[in-house]
Design a protein around this motif. Structure first.
Motif, PDB file in Angstrom:
ATOM      1  N   PHE A  77       0.829  -1.313  -0.073  1.00  0.00           N
ATOM      2  CA  PHE A  77       0.021  -0.054   0.014  1.00  0.00           C
ATOM      3  C   PHE A  77       0.795   1.404  -0.019  1.00  0.00           C
ATOM      4  CE2 PHE A  77      -2.172   3.213   2.548  1.00  0.00           C
ATOM      5  CZ  PHE A  77      -3.368   3.500   1.798  1.00  0.00           C
ATOM      6  N   ILE A  78       2.032   1.261   0.641  1.00  0.00           N
ATOM      7  CA  ILE A  78       2.944   2.298   0.857  1.00  0.00           C
ATOM      8  C   ILE A  78       3.315   2.531  -0.311  1.00  0.00           C
ATOM      9  CG2 ILE A  78       5.015   3.320   1.892  1.00  0.00           C
ATOM     10  CD1 ILE A  78       3.966   2.027   4.614  1.00  0.00           C
ATOM     11  N   THR A  79       3.926   1.483  -0.952  1.00  0.00           N
ATOM     12  CA  THR A  79       4.526   1.566  -2.503  1.00  0.00           C
ATOM     13  C   THR A  79       3.659   2.333  -3.351  1.00  0.00           C
ATOM     14  OG1 THR A  79       5.964  -0.231  -1.879  1.00  0.00           O
ATOM     15  CG2 THR A  79       5.947   0.336  -4.081  1.00  0.00           C
ATOM     16  N   LEU A  80       2.609   1.777  -3.447  1.00  0.00           N
ATOM     17  CA  LEU A  80       1.478   2.325  -4.294  1.00  0.00           C
ATOM     18  C   LEU A  80       1.126   3.626  -4.065  1.00  0.00           C
ATOM     19  CD1 LEU A  80      -0.653   1.547  -6.544  1.00  0.00           C
ATOM     20  CD2 LEU A  80      -2.152   0.977  -4.754  1.00  0.00           C
ATOM     21  N   VAL A  81       0.880   4.256  -2.853  1.00  0.00           N
ATOM     22  CA  VAL A  81       0.863   5.463  -2.568  1.00  0.00           C
ATOM     23  C   VAL A  81       2.083   6.409  -3.029  1.00  0.00           C
ATOM     24  CG1 VAL A  81       0.667   7.451  -0.539  1.00  0.00           C
ATOM     25  CG2 VAL A  81      -0.729   5.123  -0.825  1.00  0.00           C
ATOM     26  N   ILE A  82       3.158   5.779  -2.691  1.00  0.00           N
ATOM     27  CA  ILE A  82       4.436   6.672  -3.249  1.00  0.00           C
ATOM     28  C   ILE A  82       4.615   6.815  -4.779  1.00  0.00           C
ATOM     29  CG2 ILE A  82       6.811   6.656  -3.273  1.00  0.00           C
ATOM     30  CD1 ILE A  82       7.037   5.445  -0.614  1.00  0.00           C
ATOM     31  N   PHE A  83       4.127   5.778  -5.504  1.00  0.00           N
ATOM     32  CA  PHE A  83       4.418   5.820  -6.848  1.00  0.00           C
ATOM     33  C   PHE A  83       3.069   6.844  -7.217  1.00  0.00           C
ATOM     34  CE2 PHE A  83       6.464   1.558  -6.983  1.00  0.00           C
ATOM     35  CZ  PHE A  83       7.476   2.096  -7.918  1.00  0.00           C
ATOM     36  N   MET A  84       2.125   6.796  -6.713  1.00  0.00           N
ATOM     37  CA  MET A  84       0.869   7.727  -7.190  1.00  0.00           C
ATOM     38  C   MET A  84       1.579   8.931  -6.900  1.00  0.00           C
ATOM     39  SD  MET A  84      -2.497   5.880  -5.906  1.00  0.00           S
ATOM     40  CE  MET A  84      -3.486   7.290  -6.517  1.00  0.00           C
ATOM     41  N   LEU A  85       1.789   9.419  -5.711  1.00  0.00           N
ATOM     42  CA  LEU A  85       2.514  10.898  -5.639  1.00  0.00           C
ATOM     43  C   LEU A  85       3.688  11.150  -6.436  1.00  0.00           C
ATOM     44  CD1 LEU A  85       2.592  10.759  -1.422  1.00  0.00           C
ATOM     45  CD2 LEU A  85       0.926  11.744  -2.867  1.00  0.00           C
ATOM     46  N   ILE A  86       4.359  10.163  -6.790  1.00  0.00           N
ATOM     47  CA  ILE A  86       5.631  10.757  -7.565  1.00  0.00           C
ATOM     48  C   ILE A  86       5.048  10.863  -9.058  1.00  0.00           C
ATOM     49  CG2 ILE A  86       7.732   9.877  -8.784  1.00  0.00           C
ATOM     50  CD1 ILE A  86       8.400   8.327  -6.180  1.00  0.00           C
ATOM     51  N   GLY A  87       4.212  10.032  -9.562  1.00  0.00           N
ATOM     52  CA  GLY A  87       3.569  10.025 -10.827  1.00  0.00           C
ATOM     53  C   GLY A  87       2.567  11.169 -11.178  1.00  0.00           C
ATOM     54  N   LEU A  88       1.546  11.200 -10.348  1.00  0.00           N
ATOM     55  CA  LEU A  88       0.290  11.855 -10.489  1.00  0.00           C
ATOM     56  C   LEU A  88       0.452  13.219  -9.840  1.00  0.00           C
ATOM     57  CD1 LEU A  88      -2.560  11.533 -11.516  1.00  0.00           C
ATOM     58  CD2 LEU A  88      -3.224  10.924  -9.478  1.00  0.00           C
ATOM     59  N   VAL A  89       0.951  13.539  -8.506  1.00  0.00           N
ATOM     60  CA  VAL A  89       0.947  14.720  -8.083  1.00  0.00           C
ATOM     61  C   VAL A  89       1.773  15.997  -8.856  1.00  0.00           C
ATOM     62  CG1 VAL A  89       1.687  16.035  -6.214  1.00  0.00           C
ATOM     63  CG2 VAL A  89       0.480  13.983  -5.873  1.00  0.00           C
TER      64      VAL A  89
END
Length: 358
Positions: A77-89
Motif C-alpha cells: 500500500f505504501i509503495t502504491l501511494v508513493i508511486f501515485m505521489l511521484i507520478g500523479l501529483v
C-alpha cells in the motif's frame, strides 16, 4: 404535550439496551466534536486499516502468519501511494498552476461573450444590467483569490502535521491490522452489559463501513482512470487534472457530479467554443457519469446503502459541515448508522410487551 413526550420516552427508552445505545452515541459525538482534530490520525489509521483488512485476511487464509501478511500488505500500500505521489501529483500540480494562470484569459473571454448579450437579446438584457453583474462578479472573484492565497500560506504550517501522518499513521495501521482481535476484545470489555442494541448496530455498521471504504476507493480509481483516458483521447486541456477531479467528485453523490461539471464545461468551452468537439466531450462525460451511477455503484455497493437521495444530500451537508472532508467521505456510512440506530430504537425491546392502545 409533556405527557405525549413522556409516553414516547418510555416507549423508546424503557429498554436499558436502548438507553445505553443513546448514552454511547452522545459520548462518542461529544468526543469527536471536542477532540476530533487531536484524534484525527487515529481515525485515518482506522480507515486505512479497514481498507487493508480484506487482503490481510485472505493472505492469512492461505497460511501466511498475520504479522507477515500485515507487513506485506502495508508495504504494498505504501509503495502504491508513493508511486501515485511521484507520478500523479506533479502532473496535477503543474496542470493546476497552468489553469490558474489561464483563468484571467478564460474570464476575459467570458466577459466578452456576456457583453454581446444586449445586442443579441435587446428585449431581455440591458447594458447596465450586464455592467452591474460584472462588477459584482469581479468583487467576488477578488475575494475568492485572496482567500485562496491566505489558505495556501496557512497550509505551509501543516507540513509538520503531514510528517506526523506519514510516520505515525502507518505504524498505527500495522498494529491495528496485526492485533485486530485484541483491540476488538478490549472495546468489547469497555462496553456495558446492556449491549444488545449496541452489538446489533455495531455488527451492521462494521460490514457496511468496510465495504463502503473499499468500494469508494475502487470507484474513485476507476472513474478517475476512465475520465483521464477519455479526456486525453479527446485532446482536452488539463485532462489529468479534470479526470482526477471527476474521480474525487464521486465522494459526494449527486452534488459532486454537478459541481465538477462546471470546470469541465468551462475548459471545454474555452478550448473549443460551442463546436461539435464540445458536444462530443459532453456526450462522453455523460456516458461516464451514467455508467458510474447505473453500473459501477450497484456492482460495488449492491444493496449495502439503501438511502433516499434526499437523505444522502442532507447527510453530506450536515456531516461535511461538522468534519469537513472526512465528514463528506463518511456521510453515507454515518447516515446509514443513523438509520440503523433509528431502526434499533423502533424495534420492540427484548422481553418487553408491546403497549396496547387504549
Amino acid at each position: 404535550m409533556i405527557s405525549v413526550f413522556g409516553r414516547w420516552y418510555r416507549r423508546k427508552f424503557s429498554d436499558p439496551d436502548a438507553a445505553m445505545l443513546l448514552i454511547l452515541i452522545l459520548i462518542t459525538t461529544a468526543a469527536l466534536l471536542l477532540w476530533g482534530e487531536l484524534i484525527m490520525p487515529v481515525l485515518v489509521a482506522a480507515i486505512v486499516a479497514y481498507l487493508l483488512d480484506w487482503p490481510v485476511t485472505h493472505l492469512v487464509r492461505f497460511g501466511v502468519s498475520r504479522a507477515i501478511a500485515c507487513g506485506i500488505v502495508l508495504m504494498g500500500f505504501i509503495t502504491l501511494v508513493i508511486f501515485m505521489l511521484i507520478g500523479l501529483v506533479p502532473i496535477v500540480t503543474r496542470q493546476s498552476i497552468n489553469l490558474i494562470q489561464e483563468t484571467p484569459l478564460i474570464w476575459q473571454k467570458a466577459q466578452d461573450w456576456i457583453l454581446t448579450l444586449p445586442e443579441k437579446y435587446p428585449d431581455y438584457v440591458q447594458v447596465y444590467q450586464i455592467h452591474q453583474m460584472m462588477e459584482g462578479l469581479n468583487d467576488k472573484l477578488v475575494g475568492v483569490g485572496e482567500t485562496l492565497i491566505s489558505a495556501s500560506f496557512s497550509n505551509i504550517a501543516n507540513v509538520a502535521a503531514l510528517l506526523v501522518y506519514a510516520v505515525l499513521v502507518p505504524l498505527m495501521v500495522f498494529f491495528m491490522l496485526k492485533d485486530k482481535m485484541y483491540f476488538l476484545e478490549s472495546i468489547s470489555n469497555l462496553l456495558p452489559k446492556e449491549r444488545r442494541l449496541i452489538t446489533q448496530v455495531g455488527h451492521e455498521m462494521n460490514s457496511q463501513i468496510a465495504n463502503y471504504i473499499r468500494g469508494k476507493v475502487i470507484e474513485i480509481v476507476i472513474v478517475s482512470l476512465v475520465s483521464c483516458v477519455t479526456f486525453a483521447f479527446m485532446d482536452l486541456r488539463y485532462a489529468i487534472l479534470l479526470g482526477v477531479l471527476v474521480g474525487i467528485s464521486v465522494l459526494i453523490p449527486y452534488i459532486g457530479a454537478a459541481v465538477v461539471t462546471i470546470p469541465v464545461a468551462i475548459v471545454a468551452l474555452f478550448q473549443w467554443g460551442l463546436t461539435p468537439d464540445f458536444w462530443y466531450l459532453f456526450i462522453a462525460y455523460s456516458i461516464i457519469q451514467a455508467l458510474d451511477g447505473n453500473l459501477l455503484v450497484p456492482l460495488l455497493f449492491s444493496e449495502a446503502v439503501s438511502l433516499h437521495p434526499l437523505y444522502i444530500i442532507i447527510a453530506v451537508l450536515v456531516f461535511g459541515g461538522l468534519w469537513g472532508f472526512w465528514g463528506v467521505f463518511f456521510a453515507i456510512p454515518l447516515a446509514t448508522l443513523v438509520k440503523a440506530v433509528i431502526t434499533a430504537w423502533s424495534s420492540n425491546p427484548a422481553g418487553l410487551p408491546v403497549a396496547e392502545s387504549k
